[in-house]
Design a protein around this motif. Structure first.
Motif, PDB file in Angstrom:
ATOM      1  N   ALA A   1      -6.178  -0.313  -8.049  1.00 22.45           N
ATOM      2  CA  ALA A   1      -6.869  -0.621  -6.787  1.00 22.45           C
ATOM      3  C   ALA A   1      -5.874  -0.563  -5.633  1.00 22.45           C
TER       4      ALA A   1
ATOM      5  N   SER B   1      -6.090  -1.799  -2.732  1.00 22.79           N
ATOM      6  CA  SER B   1      -6.067  -3.080  -2.032  1.00 22.79           C
ATOM      7  C   SER B   1      -5.545  -4.167  -2.956  1.00 22.79           C
TER       8      SER B   1
ATOM      9  N   THR C   1      -4.888  -4.165   5.899  1.00 24.22           N
ATOM     10  CA  THR C   1      -4.032  -3.001   5.690  1.00 24.22           C
ATOM     11  C   THR C   1      -2.752  -3.126   6.485  1.00 24.22           C
TER      12      THR C   1
ATOM     13  N   ASN D   1     -14.900   0.622  -0.137  1.00 19.15           N
ATOM     14  CA  ASN D   1     -13.747   0.927   0.715  1.00 19.15           C
ATOM     15  C   ASN D   1     -12.438   0.421   0.119  1.00 19.15           C
ATOM     16  N   PHE D   2     -12.514  -0.618  -0.719  1.00 18.80           N
ATOM     17  CA  PHE D   2     -11.308  -1.191  -1.308  1.00 18.80           C
ATOM     18  C   PHE D   2     -10.694  -0.288  -2.383  1.00 18.80           C
TER      19      PHE D   2
ATOM     20  N   GLU E   1       0.852  -1.199   0.000  1.00 18.58           N
ATOM     21  CA  GLU E   1       0.000   0.000   0.000  1.00 18.58           C
ATOM     22  C   GLU E   1       0.882   1.242   0.000  1.00 18.58           C
TER      23      GLU E   1
ATOM     24  N   THR F   1     -16.594  -3.714   6.262  1.00 19.96           N
ATOM     25  CA  THR F   1     -16.050  -3.069   5.065  1.00 19.96           C
ATOM     26  C   THR F   1     -17.064  -3.156   3.936  1.00 19.96           C
TER      27      THR F   1
ATOM     28  N   MET G   1      -8.279  -6.945  -3.500  1.00 14.64           N
ATOM     29  CA  MET G   1      -9.303  -6.610  -4.480  1.00 14.64           C
ATOM     30  C   MET G   1      -8.730  -6.599  -5.881  1.00 14.64           C
TER      31      MET G   1
ATOM     32  N   TYR H   1     -11.095  -5.616   5.105  1.00 14.17           N
ATOM     33  CA  TYR H   1      -9.941  -4.922   4.515  1.00 14.17           C
ATOM     34  C   TYR H   1      -8.679  -5.297   5.300  1.00 14.17           C
TER      35      TYR H   1
END
Length: 500
Positions: A399, A401, A234, A268-269, A136, A264, A404, A232
């Motif tokens: 994306a 995520s 993270t 949100n992704f 991320e 989630t 995802m 999610y």
């Protein structure tokens, strides 16, 4: 008979030091890492035992063994607990507790003929230093990421949320290898039903071991058969803190560098923490761009296959001529051509991810250029299709995520097959099937497609686009937090100069 034998084994003390050493060696299969040292002091035998690589040996030597031997006092358990405060010492009588304590870094002291042993928790924890997030990566905002150390991760959460309202519940998950799991939430904001549901799911996980938070996530998801992630994952502490302040729940797992965020929604992704740190109009543009990119990634290549196979009439004449010329020497139908190139892209991507960083980047760039050029020259595929495949691959990378993004990559293959068999009807069938599936999904019991289903217009500015911070005075209502208000709407609108 078995229950009676278990009770006898648990009723360990008093016991001779020789018998204790023999019993420990039997239970640990004569493990050479089990250290059992026996000392003579004031006509009493004192045994100190631990697993060497799990404890802080310097503390044991300097603050435990040395004071024990140098003192002329006649040691008892109570005296040791009062005069050797190297940690939160406790008395232990059960064999099972001793065995479990040894493997988590406890040091035990036993004075012969006493009715219990004393244990000190002195673990030596290996951990890496704080570093930037890998999966991320962000340009604007905090760069630090979670590590495998639970203590470090809890500190990062605490630094982000300096509030006495923060709750850090401890739950042990795993039968053979118990692992510490923390349920984190803000008591005055998080929905009580969500907290109880998550707590119950964590407590009901009956497995030998939980290797990582992403493994635990698969055990507690609402639908384990769905291709879409319902929680999610993270590695950014600031994202976890932001989620907690909006009434959501975080789950941290020992020895895992990622946190689980729940509940989630599907949208949100496609949010990034950078959206918060940018100007609201730029953040809204990038968020909408990710949604468009997701749609392009799933449908662009299937639309090409459907158009070339069944629907020539929807292609402009000049483009149709170019496509016909580029496919003139291709012996395969469009569906096989598209599947072949998609497979090559996935192979290059997977190889680049598994190889060392510098080699992986080289393989991805050189491999893509060489294979694409060679495939066109050999007449295996058309150059126009390579453009579409490349755009689809780039779109899937937008994306934030990784989970995802992987789901979107997998969805392209059945969509291409449906397009090659049924044309646009097949594409519409695939899209409708996905929508029905998404409508049925839930995350911790909350609708997965909220705020579109059920429709809540007041939440649109929190998922589909962003408004200026002054207008973000309400939390996401779909998660039903205890406190909906983030700040006073009227006071936020006031702008006072220094002379007023």
């Amino acid at each position: 008979m078995r229950k009676k034998r278990k009770q006898q084994l648990n009723s360990l003390f008093p016991i001779t030091v020789e018998k204790l050493e023999q019993l420990m060696n039997e239970r640990f299969e004569n493990n050479p890492d089990l250290s059992i040292s026996t000392y003579e002091h004031q006509d009493k035998k004192i045994a100190v035992f631990f697993i060497g690589y799990l404890i802080q040996s310097d503390k044991v030597e300097n603050f435990l063994v040395k004071p024990l031997l140098e003192s002329k006092k006649e040691w008892t358990n109570n005296l040791i607990l009062n005069e050797i405060p190297i940690g939160s010492g406790q008395e232990t009588k059960l064999l099972d507790d001793i065995l479990e304590g040894l493997i988590i870094g406890e040091v035990f002291v036993y004075i012969e003929n006493e009715d219990s042993a004393i244990n000190y928790l002195l673990p030596k924890k290996e951990k890496r230093s704080l570093a930037k997030a890998e999966t991320e990566s962000v340009v604007i905002g905090p760069q630090v990421a979670f590590t495998e150390s639970m203590v470090t991760n809890l500190n990062l959460i605490r630094w982000g949320l300096r509030s006495t309202d923060l709750v850090l519940e401890k739950i042990m998950v795993g039968k053979r290898t118990p692992r510490e799991v923390r349920l984190v939430y803000l008591k005055s904001i998080a929905n009580e039903t969500d907290i109880n549901t998550m707590r119950q799911r964590l407590q009901e996980v009956e497995v030998d071991a939980v290797e990582d938070s992403n493994v635990l996530m698969q055990y507690i998801e609402d639908s384990s058969t769905s291709i879409f992630p319902q929680f999610y994952s993270t590695e950014l502490p600031d994202r976890a803190v932001y989620s907690l302040t909006n009434g959501r729940i975080a789950v941290l797992v020992e020895n895992s560098p990622t946190a689980i965020i729940a509940p989630t929604t599907f949208f949100n992704f496609f949010e990034s923490t950078e959206d918060l740190y940018m100007r609201w109009n730029a953040g809204s543009f990038l968020r909408l761009l990710r949604f468009i990119a997701m749609f392009i990634s799933v449908t662009l290549t299937p639309m090409y296959v459907a158009a070339v196979t069944f629907h020539y009439e929807i292609i402009p004449t000049q483009l149709l001529i170019s496509i016909g010329q580029s496919r003139a020497g291709v012996p395969f139908p469009p569906i096989f051509e598209a599947l072949f190139l998609e497979l090559m892209i996935e192979l290059l991507r997977e190889a680049g991810a598994r190889l060392p960083t510098k080699v992986g980047q080289t393989i991805g760039i050189v491999g893509g250029v060489v294979i694409g050029t060679a495939a066109v020259q050999a007449g295996i595929t058309s150059n126009i299709l390579i453009i579409f495949i490349t755009i689809s691959a780039l779109a899937s990378f937008t994306a934030p995520s990784y989970l995802m993004g992987t789901s979107i990559r997998v969805l392209r293959f059945p969509m291409i097959i449906l397009a090659g068999i049924l044309g646009i009807i097949g594409i519409m069938f695939g899209i409708c099937f996905m929508l029905i599936h998404l409508l049925k999904l839930t995350s911790l019991g909350r609708p997965y497609l909220s705020p579109i289903y059920p429709l809540r217009l007041e939440d649109f500015n929190k998922v589909l686009f962003r408004l200026p911070q002054n207008y973000q005075w309400k939390r996401f209502t779909s998660f039903r937090p205890k406190d909906l208000t983030r700040f006073s709407k009227n006071k936020a609108a006031e702008k006072k100069d220094i002379d007023e």
